[in-house]
Each structure stands twice: as C-alpha cells, then as structure tokens.
Scaffold this active site. Sequence first.
Site, short mmCIF file in Angstrom:
data_model
loop_
_atom_site.label_atom_id
_atom_site.label_comp_id
_atom_site.label_asym_id
_atom_site.label_seq_id
_atom_site.Cartn_x
_atom_site.Cartn_y
_atom_site.Cartn_z
N SER A 139 -87.39 48.31 16.87
CA SER A 139 -88.28 48.21 15.71
C SER A 139 -88.14 49.46 14.85
CB SER A 139 -89.75 48.04 16.14
OG SER A 139 -90.21 49.21 16.80
N ILE A 196 -87.53 52.52 12.38
CA ILE A 196 -86.35 53.24 11.91
C ILE A 196 -85.15 52.99 12.82
CG2 ILE A 196 -85.39 55.57 11.60
CD1 ILE A 196 -88.14 56.35 10.46
N SER A 203 -88.59 64.80 12.86
CA SER A 203 -89.74 64.51 12.00
C SER A 203 -90.09 65.74 11.18
CB SER A 203 -90.95 64.10 12.85
OG SER A 203 -92.15 64.15 12.10
N TYR A 224 -96.00 65.49 19.80
CA TYR A 224 -94.92 64.85 19.05
C TYR A 224 -94.19 65.88 18.19
CZ TYR A 224 -92.64 61.53 15.86
OH TYR A 224 -91.72 60.83 15.12
#
Length: 323
Positions: free
Chosen positions: A57, A59, A183, A209
């Site tokens: 799912s 990216i 990120s 994260y």
Amino acid sequence: MSRTRGLSRLLDTALDRAVVPGYSRIGFVVRRKSWANDDPAPDALAGKVAMVTGANSGIGKSTAEGLARLGATVLLAVRNSERGEQARKDIVANVPGADVRVEVCDVSNLADVANFAANLMARVDSVDVLVHNAGLMPPTRTETSEGHEVALATHVLGPVLLTERLAPILCAAGGARVIFVSSGGMYTQKLRAYDPEFRHGEYKGAVAYSRTKRMQVAITPYLAERFAQQHISVHSMHPGWADTPGVADSLPAFKRITGPILRTAAEGADTAVWLAATQPEPPTGQFWHDRRVRSAHYLPVTKESVADLERFVRFCTTATETV
C-alpha cells in the site's frame, strides 16, 4: 538559460526551507515543471529486477508500480501474502503485462530476513534495485520476539541485514541501487547512538519513527562506502507529505489539517523511482528529496559526531551479525 536555472534553484531551496510548501503537493507541482528532460527512459529498467519492501500500500505500492512501468520485474516484499497479492493485481491492472511477484518477509524479524535472503538468492541471480520502504509508527513501545524495539527493527536493523545478506546478488547486477525511504520528520531528531532501542524517556511513536528515520539517513554514507567496491550504491530520500493509509491511521489529526495539500502516493514515490532508474547514476551516499540532494541537517544540534556514528554502526553490526 543559466539565469533561469539559477532562479529555479533559488525557488527550490526556498520551498525546501519553508517546509510546508516544499513538502506538500505545492512543492512537487512547482518543481515538476523543471523536470521535463529528467524523466527516466520508458524502458529504463527493462530486464532488471527490483524489490520493494512494504509494497502492499501507500508509497511502497506506488514505488513498485512506478518501477514496473519502467519495465522491471518487481518483487513485492510484504508480511501479509493476501494483501501482497491484492497489491500485485492492482499494479498489473494499471500496468498490463507487468511482471510482479509477491515475496513474504517480515522485515522486523531478523531471523526471517536472514532466511528470506538465503531463499531468494537460491532463486534469483541478481537484484538491480532494493527499496527499503517498510515502515510503521507504533503507539506504544513494543519489542520484537528478538528483543528489539519494533520501529528500529523495521526501519534500520532489518534493512541493514537484508542489504548485507543480499550483497552477492546485488553485486551480480553490476551497478545495483539500494534506496531507503526516510522521512522529513528526521530533521527534528539527532542520532540516538546511546539509546537506539528507545529504552529511556517517555516513548512516543512519532518520535521513535523520526529517530529511526534519522538513523537511516545517518547510516547511508557508511553503507555507501562499505559497498562501493561491489558497485552497489546506497541512497536515502524523503517523499514529502503524502496521503497514504499509514498517515491516515497513525496521524489522523495531521491528515485533517494538511489533507488538501498532501501529495498523492505516486508523487511521494517519484524520487525513489527516479533514483532507481535515472541515468547517469546519481552519486552514492546522498540524501534526496524531489530529485535533488538535500542537506541531512537544518539544525546544528542534530549533527552527529564521528564517535556517535561509529557507536551506532557498531550497535547495528552487533545486532545483525549473529543472526
């Protein structure tokens, strides 16, 4: 012409430093106008094999589809075979004739990674592209069955081990490219070499994260140097703010606020696909966003020392070499 390029670079930098416009769809649309002659050839990956982790799912799936459009045989490395098969069907529906295959591997489990790598090398002669995209944002601190904090295992230890174990067939490709999907949140964090497992302080999923995404970017130059003699390049990139199931599930408030300006998953995946296929090959060991090298640090306090990086590399080596 040179003045136009100069103005384009100034606008690009301004968008990047302003964060919101640069990371949103606005930045993508504005920058896309200057890429007219920069897209990979339609058959850039014909005859090549590319693997994307976390490809069921968001990216990851869009990256896999982008690689398939360029002619690659694409391996979807996923935890759940049923979701992987659905992703495969979706990609083939959008790219008729694409060769897309499902591979089952839990990147957070190092033993599973080692077994998967051994099995794959027995079946596949070479891998030209390896995209480390699998990710998660745990609400509470959770450890894997092997005792590692799950975000660290998924974003760092698993990918490092997978790259190490697949090095022979990456080398066999003669110019393989390894890409970490990081990120922009990593800009808020420094390398926590002294507490990589997040055992100290209040645990927050978004912080874990971002910390592990910082780790990916920090270790990229080390891995690039390590594998240079095997003609394996290593890159890291961030996709900007994209509208994906992961964002909706983990950051619902963020999505409510930024929804109208979020990128599509395909726009978020663009730089990963470009890094995998563009010619000439981009310089190894760099951090990218929207097809341009970016600084890994905007705040001086996030810069890691040589000693911290060496300590972190030793930690990763110790955690993965005994599997």
